[in-house]
Design an enzyme around this catalytic site. Structure first.
Site, mmCIF file in Angstrom:
data_model
loop_
_atom_site.group_PDB
_atom_site.id
_atom_site.type_symbol
_atom_site.label_atom_id
_atom_site.label_comp_id
_atom_site.label_asym_id
_atom_site.label_seq_id
_atom_site.Cartn_x
_atom_site.Cartn_y
_atom_site.Cartn_z
ATOM 1 N N CYS A 96 61.844 51.713 -25.838
ATOM 2 C CA CYS A 96 61.013 52.558 -25.979
ATOM 3 C C CYS A 96 61.688 54.119 -25.488
ATOM 4 C CB CYS A 96 59.861 52.622 -24.990
ATOM 5 S SG CYS A 96 58.583 53.869 -25.320
ATOM 6 N N PRO A 97 61.754 54.966 -26.440
ATOM 7 C CA PRO A 97 61.105 54.981 -27.787
ATOM 8 C C PRO A 97 61.722 54.260 -29.045
ATOM 9 C CG PRO A 97 62.223 56.951 -27.836
ATOM 10 C CD PRO A 97 62.641 56.428 -26.279
#
Lengths: 377, 76
Positions: free
Chosen positions: B14-15
């Protein structure tokens, strides 16, 4: 050893307090000194803005005096840095003072950049500032029905926010008894509904159950405010009655102006958390260019590593720890339920079913944050 | 032509790799080549889908020692 912390947000404050405890003996013996320079005398609990946008918290609940959060041995000045002179180990502040350091910590955070997208600033509501969150709540309160579209800029702080806001919108309009008059449309930049695959798999049936429509591969290019149409760089258009934006973020302007990193993100070693090419400069939180979430949680775990390493440099002349990419994010899932995502560089998040106890833990954490930022939790 | 910009998105959840690529694509100039490094197998499908939809150019995609090296060129 002169340690200078630039930035009084979550990461900078935890670093300074953690260091103050680890180096209490050295500070008393005048062998170490910690100074913090910040742009504000107040500290904001930023995750609380989501609750302000839905009328569940008042803005004044989000703030504490920054000085009250710091260990008394930390020298604190509200005097933002304007010039970084890394080759001379000095910074110059807005007041004109020059501070010299042996070790520098940069934790200046990030800012929203809605103006990067034509029409977005005037055409969309957002909850990423106090003013914006209050304005968003008033817009939601006045909304009587129609289509609410959610758009997401890249990169953005708090990657969980897009799904949390969507769940909160569903709950809010349900509570007002007008959910059947509201069409919710969620637009997301990549080809699933969340960047974390397991979050996407979990959120999709939740969206289906709530009647939330979604479109993927939607990166906002322009907002036609007059006709209320948001256009994507992929070529699609979405007509809305109310537009909610999670805007693109940049690092702070002072970072860009000093040439420390493009768009204000400083190139950072992902394990040591030092600035590339500068072993005595540590970077943490949103300020880094690391491929990790821009969240207070990442800043917190990075801060613990940075503090441990600076303390060990003072005591034995070498760092002892590495950042493993750890992030822990609460996910508010609506209906007073929540879950969490915890992951690091090696292990993806394994999402659990949302439940009420995790929601109340999150509500408790909203208050416990002030203990956390003091470096006690 | 400018040199290839490397985007190291290995071991990131993430991202994630495609979001990293979108970030750096915004910073790039038309004609710039970006090379995305990813350990996520899904990237090999995700990136071409986005690149083709938005109108940029795929240069190459290969897996070397469990790491995907995906080169793209900003076309507009």
């Amino acid at each position: 050893m002169r340690i200078l912390v630039v930035g009084g947000g979550c990461g900078g404050t935890i670093v300074a307090n953690n260091l103050a405890r680890r180096l209490s003996g050295e500070i008393r013996a005048r062998k170490a000194k910690i100074t913090m320079l910040s742009a504000s005398d107040r500290h904001m609990y930023q995750p609380g803005l989501l609750y302000v946008a839905f009328g569940q918290m008042m803005p004044d609940e989000l703030y504490r005096d920054q000085a009250s959060l710091l260990e008394s041995c930390i020298e604190f000045h509200v005097d933002p840095v304007e010039q970084f002179m890394l080759d001379q180990n000095q910074v110059k502040t807005k007041s004109g003072k020059v501070y010299s350091y042996d070790i520098l910590v940069i934790a200046t955070g990030s800012r929203i950049m809605p103006r990067k997208i034509p029409g977005l600033e005037e055409g969309a509501e957002t909850c990423y500032t106090e003013q914006g969150a209050v304005k968003m709540f008033k817009a939601l309160r006045e909304f009587q029905g129609g289509k609410v579209s959610i758009v997401v800029g890249v990169p953005h702080k708090c990657p969980i926010a897009p799904v949390e806001i969507t769940f909160a919108l569903h709950d809010y309009f349900t509570a007002r008894g007008i959910r059947d008059k509201v069409q919710l449309k969620y637009n997301y930049p990549i080809n699933r509904i969340h960047s974390i695959e397991n979050v996407a798999k979990w959120a999709k049936p939740e969206f289906d159950r709530m009647g939330v429509e979604y479109e993927t591969l939607f990166n906002v290019e322009e907002v036609d405010v007059e006709n209320k149409i948001v256009k994507s760089m992929e070529g699609s258009e979405d007509k809305y009655d109310l537009l909610i934006s999670i805007p693109e973020h940049h690092g702070m302007e002072v970072i860009e102006k000093n040439g420390l990193g493009q768009d204000g993100w400083i190139p950072t070693d992902r394990f040591q958390l030092t600035m590339e090419g500068h072993d005595n400069v540590y970077v943490l939180g949103d300020t880094t260019n690391l491929p990790v979430s821009k969240t207070g949680s990442a800043a917190h775990f990075e801060a613990e590593v940075v503090a441990e390493n600076i303390a060990s440099i003072v005591k034995i002349g070498t760092p002892v720890s590495e950042y493993d990419g750890k992030v822990y994010c609460f996910i508010e899932a609506g209906h007073d339920r929540a879950t969490y995502a915890m992951f690091n560089y090696e292990n993806p998040p394994d999402l659990k079913a949302a439940n009420k106890s995790m929601h109340w833990f999150k509500m408790s954490y909203n208050k416990m944050y002030w203990t956390s930022v003091r470096g006690l939790l | 032509m400018s040199e290839t910009k490397i985007i190291d998105a290995r071991n990131t959840y993430c991202p994630g790799p495609l979001m990293e690529l979108i970030t750096y694509m915004k910073q790039a100039d038309v004609g710039d080549t970006l090379e995305l490094l990813s350990t996520d197998n899904g990237t090999a499908d995700d990136v071409p889908e986005w690149i083709n939809k938005v109108g940029h150019e795929m240069v190459s995609s290969e897996k070397i020692d469990e790491v995907w090296h995906i080169k793209v060129r900003k076309a507009k």
